[in-house]
Design a protein around this motif. Structure first.
Motif, PDB file in Angstrom:
ATOM      1  N   GLN A  54       2.253  14.142  -5.008  1.00  6.49           N
ATOM      2  CA  GLN A  54       0.931  13.992  -5.360  1.00  6.49           C
ATOM      3  C   GLN A  54      -0.258  14.621  -4.396  1.00  6.49           C
ATOM      4  N   HIS A  55      -1.067  15.670  -5.203  1.00  5.71           N
ATOM      5  CA  HIS A  55      -2.256  16.402  -4.195  1.00  5.71           C
ATOM      6  C   HIS A  55      -1.772  16.378  -2.415  1.00  5.71           C
ATOM      7  N   GLY A  56      -0.090  17.036  -3.317  1.00  3.45           N
ATOM      8  CA  GLY A  56       0.385  17.988  -2.081  1.00  3.45           C
ATOM      9  C   GLY A  56       0.480  17.041  -0.898  1.00  3.45           C
ATOM     10  N   LEU A  57       0.871  15.834  -1.133  1.00  2.00           N
ATOM     11  CA  LEU A  57       1.486  14.421  -0.005  1.00  2.00           C
ATOM     12  C   LEU A  57       2.660  13.806  -0.912  1.00  2.00           C
ATOM     13  N   VAL A  58       3.191  13.698   0.306  1.00  2.00           N
ATOM     14  CA  VAL A  58       4.465  12.736  -0.702  1.00  2.00           C
ATOM     15  C   VAL A  58       4.540  11.259  -0.073  1.00  2.00           C
ATOM     16  N   TRP A  59       4.274  10.535  -0.703  1.00  2.00           N
ATOM     17  CA  TRP A  59       3.677   8.990  -0.688  1.00  2.00           C
ATOM     18  C   TRP A  59       4.939   7.825  -0.529  1.00  2.00           C
ATOM     19  N   ILE A  60       4.858   7.137   0.411  1.00  2.00           N
ATOM     20  CA  ILE A  60       5.817   6.019   0.769  1.00  2.00           C
ATOM     21  C   ILE A  60       5.344   4.684   0.505  1.00  2.00           C
ATOM     22  N   GLN A  70       0.680  -1.295   0.194  1.00  2.00           N
ATOM     23  CA  GLN A  70      -0.234   0.373   0.495  1.00  2.00           C
ATOM     24  C   GLN A  70       1.033   1.115  -0.253  1.00  2.00           C
ATOM     25  N   TRP A  71       0.426   2.530  -0.873  1.00  2.00           N
ATOM     26  CA  TRP A  71       0.881   3.636  -0.569  1.00  2.00           C
ATOM     27  C   TRP A  71       0.547   4.705   0.699  1.00  2.00           C
ATOM     28  N   TYR A  72       1.755   5.063   1.273  1.00  2.00           N
ATOM     29  CA  TYR A  72       0.907   5.213   2.645  1.00  2.00           C
ATOM     30  C   TYR A  72       1.377   6.920   2.225  1.00  2.00           C
ATOM     31  N   PRO A  73       0.060   8.417   2.875  1.00  2.00           N
ATOM     32  CA  PRO A  73       1.225   9.924   3.085  1.00  2.00           C
ATOM     33  C   PRO A  73       2.424   9.561   4.577  1.00  2.00           C
ATOM     34  N   ALA A  74       3.539  10.085   3.960  1.00  2.00           N
ATOM     35  CA  ALA A  74       3.604  10.499   4.694  1.00  2.00           C
ATOM     36  C   ALA A  74       4.295  11.613   5.693  1.00  2.00           C
ATOM     37  N   LEU A  75       4.343  12.823   4.799  1.00  2.00           N
ATOM     38  CA  LEU A  75       4.368  14.013   5.149  1.00  2.00           C
ATOM     39  C   LEU A  75       3.569  14.938   4.084  1.00  2.00           C
ATOM     40  N   LEU A  76       3.420  16.375   4.304  1.00  2.00           N
ATOM     41  CA  LEU A  76       3.301  17.466   3.413  1.00  2.00           C
ATOM     42  C   LEU A  76       3.920  17.998   2.220  1.00  2.00           C
ATOM     43  N   SER A  77       3.724  17.662   0.904  1.00  2.00           N
ATOM     44  CA  SER A  77       4.963  18.136   0.171  1.00  2.00           C
ATOM     45  C   SER A  77       5.599  19.643   0.721  1.00  2.00           C
ATOM     46  N   SER A  78       4.768  20.563   1.566  1.00  2.76           N
ATOM     47  CA  SER A  78       5.233  21.520   1.895  1.00  2.76           C
ATOM     48  C   SER A  78       6.285  21.323   3.541  1.00  2.76           C
ATOM     49  N   GLU A  79       6.523  20.454   3.443  1.00  2.00           N
ATOM     50  CA  GLU A  79       7.338  20.171   5.017  1.00  2.00           C
ATOM     51  C   GLU A  79       8.517  19.371   3.789  1.00  2.00           C
ATOM     52  N   LEU A  80       8.125  19.635   3.371  1.00  2.00           N
ATOM     53  CA  LEU A  80       9.864  18.540   2.177  1.00  2.00           C
ATOM     54  C   LEU A  80      10.878  20.094   0.800  1.00  2.00           C
ATOM     55  N   HIS A  81      11.785  20.763   1.519  1.00  3.00           N
ATOM     56  CA  HIS A  81      12.079  21.581   1.200  1.00  3.00           C
ATOM     57  C   HIS A  81      13.937  20.699   0.545  1.00  3.00           C
ATOM     58  N   ASP A  82      14.973  21.742   1.278  1.00  2.00           N
ATOM     59  CA  ASP A  82      16.496  21.269   0.573  1.00  2.00           C
ATOM     60  C   ASP A  82      17.179  20.192   2.020  1.00  2.00           C
ATOM     61  N   LYS A  83      15.952  20.208   3.316  1.00  2.00           N
ATOM     62  CA  LYS A  83      17.118  19.387   3.920  1.00  2.00           C
ATOM     63  C   LYS A  83      16.344  17.961   4.323  1.00  2.00           C
ATOM     64  N   PRO A  84      16.882  16.521   4.144  1.00  2.00           N
ATOM     65  CA  PRO A  84      16.405  15.598   4.527  1.00  2.00           C
ATOM     66  C   PRO A  84      15.544  16.209   5.968  1.00  2.00           C
ATOM     67  N   VAL A  85      14.222  15.362   5.627  1.00  2.00           N
ATOM     68  CA  VAL A  85      13.064  14.771   6.566  1.00  2.00           C
ATOM     69  C   VAL A  85      12.975  13.739   7.013  1.00  2.00           C
ATOM     70  N   LEU A  98     -13.502  18.158  -9.790  1.00  2.00           N
ATOM     71  CA  LEU A  98     -13.916  17.988  -8.708  1.00  2.00           C
ATOM     72  C   LEU A  98     -12.700  19.055  -8.650  1.00  2.00           C
ATOM     73  N   LYS A  99     -12.916  19.995  -6.930  1.00  2.00           N
ATOM     74  CA  LYS A  99     -12.860  20.635  -6.169  1.00  2.00           C
ATOM     75  C   LYS A  99     -11.478  20.082  -4.762  1.00  2.00           C
ATOM     76  N   ILE A 100     -10.260  19.892  -5.220  1.00  2.00           N
ATOM     77  CA  ILE A 100      -9.672  18.788  -3.898  1.00  2.00           C
ATOM     78  C   ILE A 100      -9.327  19.690  -2.968  1.00  2.00           C
ATOM     79  N   VAL A 101      -9.620  19.315  -1.873  1.00  2.00           N
ATOM     80  CA  VAL A 101      -8.780  19.944  -0.989  1.00  2.00           C
ATOM     81  C   VAL A 101      -7.898  19.457   0.439  1.00  2.00           C
ATOM     82  N   LEU A 102      -7.261  19.439   0.787  1.00  2.00           N
ATOM     83  CA  LEU A 102      -5.781  18.582   1.466  1.00  2.00           C
ATOM     84  C   LEU A 102      -5.948  19.333   2.931  1.00  2.00           C
ATOM     85  N   MET A 103      -6.237  18.091   4.058  1.00  5.97           N
ATOM     86  CA  MET A 103      -6.557  18.356   5.187  1.00  5.97           C
ATOM     87  C   MET A 103      -5.737  17.655   6.048  1.00  5.97           C
TER      88      MET A 103
END
Length: 326
Positions: free
Chosen positions: A110-116, A12-27, A136-141
């Motif tokens: 995809q959809h504002g999330l990093v999946w693993i 299965q795919w799992y959302p690990a973190l928000l895309s906005s949380e991953l920048h130039d440093k490892p998380v 459809l309008k897609i909103v991440l929560m």
């Protein structure tokens, strides 16, 4: 820990973190008790076991440089595939040992999330993505950090009869608690209920009362959805719940809401409404006993209105899900 997981959990795919949380440093992140490091390069996102093969230091303490993950301890450098491509202390004429590799996992964004995915993915993307219609309008929560087992969180989401009490005045009214009889069927591997009609004083945070038509779906051990429909005006939304089971009793939940109405309206009110519901649910899921979800149906009392919960528990048992269950 990973060796003990069933194929249904590993594929299965799992959302690990928000895309906005991953920048130039490892998380760092955690899934099924396994420490993961995520990082971004010019080629996209990557996920490794958060461990340098050399001396066991977390790779998340390092840095990303020239599209390589650099260990903070001795400067070992790993490419996006997990291969060690440079060992500073090793003379230039010596070959890098074949064993010098990081354990790499499938990863995408995809959809504002990093999946693993920790094993071999069952599909290129989560199966419910097929319902994310472009119209459809897609909103991440989220994310919502909960001190609760992942299966407990999913089952709470699938529990229609708690709406009138935990979410009274919003998703239900305790003066109208009865739940019609319904069935659970399977379509292409997805568990799906019949439509269930629920009177709701405030169906989605806009202050509108109505008889909502609910359909619940289960896509995987830690992924579920509800479809809420208003037959009077055709308004409808899908609400997808994705749970990242960090440990057996600690989870991170995300939601994607795909609606066909008020597509130009600000999303803040919809997000704030869901935030309120999660905080109401938190009191329940963080205090349930036993903490792990019992798969033995004799361990708790069940009613006809619990048919989706029963089907979910039975499917978890078939899937061999032991993480977060008892």
């Amino acid at each position: 820990m990973i060796d003990d997981l069933s194929p249904a959990m590993l594929e299965q795919w799992y959302p690990a973190l928000l895309s906005s949380e991953l920048h130039d440093k490892p998380v760092p992140a955690k899934l099924f008790g396994q420490q993961i490091v995520l990082f971004r390069t010019s080629n996209g996102v990557h996920a490794f076991k958060d461990l340098c093969i050399h001396r066991g230091v977390p790779l998340s303490l390092g840095k990303v440089e020239n599209d390589e993950l650099v260990c903070a301890y001795h400067g070992w450098r790993y490419n996006g595939c997990g291969n060690c491509v440079r060992i500073p202390s090793l003379p230039a004429d010596r070959a890098i040992p074949d064993k010098a590799k990081a354990s790499a996992y499938a990863c995408f964004e995809q959809h504002g999330l990093v999946w693993i995915c920790l094993g071999t993915p069952k599909a290129d993307v989560p199966s419910f993505f097929a319902n994310m219609d472009e119209e459809l309008k897609i909103v991440l929560m989220g994310p919502y950090e909960l001190a609760a087992a992942g299966p407990r969180i999913v089952e709470n989401f699938l529990d229609v009869s708690h709406l009138m009490f935990v979410h009274e005045g919003l998703l239900g009214d305790s003066q109208f608690p009865e739940i019609q009889d319904y069935r659970v069927n399977e379509y292409n591997g997805v568990l799906r209920t019949d439509e269930i009609v629920v009177f709701q004083p405030d169906a989605d945070g806009r202050g509108t009362s109505m008889n909502s038509h609910y359909t619940y779906e289960v896509y995987g051990p830690f992924t579920a959805a509800l479809i809420k429909r208003n037959p009077d005006n055709g308004e409808m939304f899908h609400l997808f719940l994705m749970v990242l089971p960090m440990t057996e009793q600690k989870s991170r939940a995300y939601m994607l809401k795909a609606r066909n109405y008020d597509k130009d309206a600000p999303d803040d009110a919809f997000i704030a409404f869901q935030d309120t519901l999660i905080e109401q649910d938190r009191v329940m899921v963080e205090n349930q006993k036993p903490e792990l979800l019992p798969l033995d149906l004799q361990a708790e009392l069940h009613l006809k209105c619990d048919r989706m919960s029963i089907a979910y528990r039975q499917r978890l048992k078939q899937w061999g899900v032991t993480f977060g269950t008892a």
